[in-house]
Design a protein around this motif. Structure first.
Motif, PDB file in Angstrom:
ATOM      1  N   THR A  27       0.833  -1.205   0.000  1.00  0.00           N
ATOM      2  CA  THR A  27       0.000   0.000   0.000  1.00  0.00           C
ATOM      3  C   THR A  27       0.870   1.258   0.000  1.00  0.00           C
ATOM      4  O   THR A  27       0.642   2.177  -0.792  1.00  0.00           O
ATOM      5  CB  THR A  27      -0.926   0.016   1.234  1.00  0.00           C
ATOM      6  N   LEU A  28       1.881   1.270   0.858  1.00  0.00           N
ATOM      7  CA  LEU A  28       2.789   2.427   0.914  1.00  0.00           C
ATOM      8  C   LEU A  28       3.438   2.676  -0.449  1.00  0.00           C
ATOM      9  O   LEU A  28       3.514   3.814  -0.914  1.00  0.00           O
ATOM     10  CB  LEU A  28       3.908   2.172   1.935  1.00  0.00           C
ATOM     11  N   HIS A  29       3.895   1.602  -1.031  1.00  0.00           N
ATOM     12  CA  HIS A  29       4.574   1.682  -2.326  1.00  0.00           C
ATOM     13  C   HIS A  29       3.620   2.265  -3.387  1.00  0.00           C
ATOM     14  O   HIS A  29       3.983   3.153  -4.146  1.00  0.00           O
ATOM     15  CB  HIS A  29       5.027   0.278  -2.709  1.00  0.00           C
ATOM     16  N   ARG A  30       2.394   1.761  -3.380  1.00  0.00           N
ATOM     17  CA  ARG A  30       1.420   2.183  -4.399  1.00  0.00           C
ATOM     18  C   ARG A  30       0.975   3.632  -4.170  1.00  0.00           C
ATOM     19  O   ARG A  30       0.886   4.413  -5.117  1.00  0.00           O
ATOM     20  CB  ARG A  30       0.213   1.238  -4.356  1.00  0.00           C
ATOM     21  N   LEU A  31       0.705   3.986  -2.922  1.00  0.00           N
ATOM     22  CA  LEU A  31       0.260   5.352  -2.639  1.00  0.00           C
ATOM     23  C   LEU A  31       1.328   6.362  -3.046  1.00  0.00           C
ATOM     24  O   LEU A  31       1.023   7.389  -3.640  1.00  0.00           O
ATOM     25  CB  LEU A  31      -0.071   5.524  -1.149  1.00  0.00           C
ATOM     26  N   ALA A  32       2.584   6.046  -2.707  1.00  0.00           N
ATOM     27  CA  ALA A  32       3.673   6.970  -3.049  1.00  0.00           C
ATOM     28  C   ALA A  32       3.807   7.087  -4.565  1.00  0.00           C
ATOM     29  O   ALA A  32       4.007   8.169  -5.113  1.00  0.00           O
ATOM     30  CB  ALA A  32       4.982   6.496  -2.426  1.00  0.00           C
ATOM     31  N   ARG A  77       0.960   9.085  -5.950  1.00  0.00           N
ATOM     32  CA  ARG A  77       1.165  10.497  -5.637  1.00  0.00           C
ATOM     33  C   ARG A  77       2.109  11.131  -6.651  1.00  0.00           C
ATOM     34  O   ARG A  77       1.862  12.218  -7.152  1.00  0.00           O
ATOM     35  CB  ARG A  77       1.751  10.609  -4.229  1.00  0.00           C
TER      36      ARG A  77
END
Lengths: 63, 192
Positions: free
Chosen positions: A46-51, A54
């Motif tokens: 999730t972190l990877h995808r959100l960043a 963005r």
């Protein structure tokens, strides 16, 4: 693989390079057994995808 | 609305500067990059499509300038980077390397919606900036600027292995920080 710590290393690594077959299998086996690591794996992704999303919205808005 | 625009850019400046300083570890150069980005935003505001948030758009301008500066500098010199300045993750695992109860990840509810809300990216940036400086730099270069680890380690003069260790720790710390600072704060309808 029994160690959660080692499993989190592989979860992180798979975002930066392709895992070897034995790394991939080891991680898969661990994730089948460990719900905490399953959650951690989802969160790393999730972190990877959100960043990434963005950054992409920055690209889009450059017009 | 030039006055309003000027105010928005002025308000953004500290966050831009903190981010640039983190990437470059050079106050003078960071200020130059921020100044150029603010000027570019001022002049180019007509091309802001409005599809994204204004601050995201300005950060995008800065990001491109930072990538250019990092690439330029990596050809010239290694920078004061301490690869041993890493966060401690011993507090997350027990002696058998299993999760300690308090550190176990919980389910994040609707993260895609969360990141559209005001404040999410401020919490995110806060969490990144509270990592040890070298760790935060590697994480930002990888995840916020989208560079590959090969390029990151070349520009910082560290091994790729070292880069992966740093990213692993950064992600563990960041997920914990976001869970405490954002996802845990909304509702605790957690099903274990």
């Amino acid at each position: 693989m029994k160690s959660c710590k080692r499993a989190t290393e592989l979860m992180s690594l798979q975002l930066d390079r392709e895992l070897t077959t034995s790394e991939r299998l080891g991680l898969k086996m661990h994730l089948m057994m460990c719900r905490h690591c399953r959650k951690c794996n989802v969160q790393f992704q999730t972190l990877h995808r959100l960043a990434h999303d963005r950054s992409r919205s920055e690209e889009d808005s450059k017009g | 609305m030039p006055l309003d625009l000027q105010q928005q850019l002025t308000d953004l400046r500290p966050r831009l500067l903190a981010f640039a300083q983190l990437q470059l570890n050079d106050t003078g150069l960071a200020e130059d990059m921020v100044q150029e980005s603010l000027a570019a935003a001022w002049e180019g505001v007509g091309s802001f499509a409005g599809g994204a948030r204004f601050d995201t758009w300005v950060f995008g301008i800065l990001k491109h300038k930072l990538i250019d500066a990092i690439r330029q500098r990596s050809r010239e010199q290694a920078t004061g980077f301490d690869p041993d300045d890493m966060p401690d993750i011993d507090g997350l695992f027990n002696q058998r390397a299993h999760w300690l109860p308090a550190a176990r990840p919980r389910t994040w509810h609707e993260p895609e919606q969360a990141c559209m809300k005001d404040g999410f990216w401020q919490v995110f940036d806060f969490c990144v900036l509270h990592l040890p400086e070298s760790t935060a730099r590697v994480f930002s270069m990888r995840e916020l600027m989208g560079l590959e680890t090969a390029e990151i380690c070349a520009s910082l003069g560290i091994s790729e292995q070292n880069c992966w260790v740093i990213l692993h720790r950064a992600r563990l710390k960041l997920r914990a920080c976001l869970e405490n600072g954002w996802f845990g704060r909304e509702e605790n309808h957690e099903v274990l």
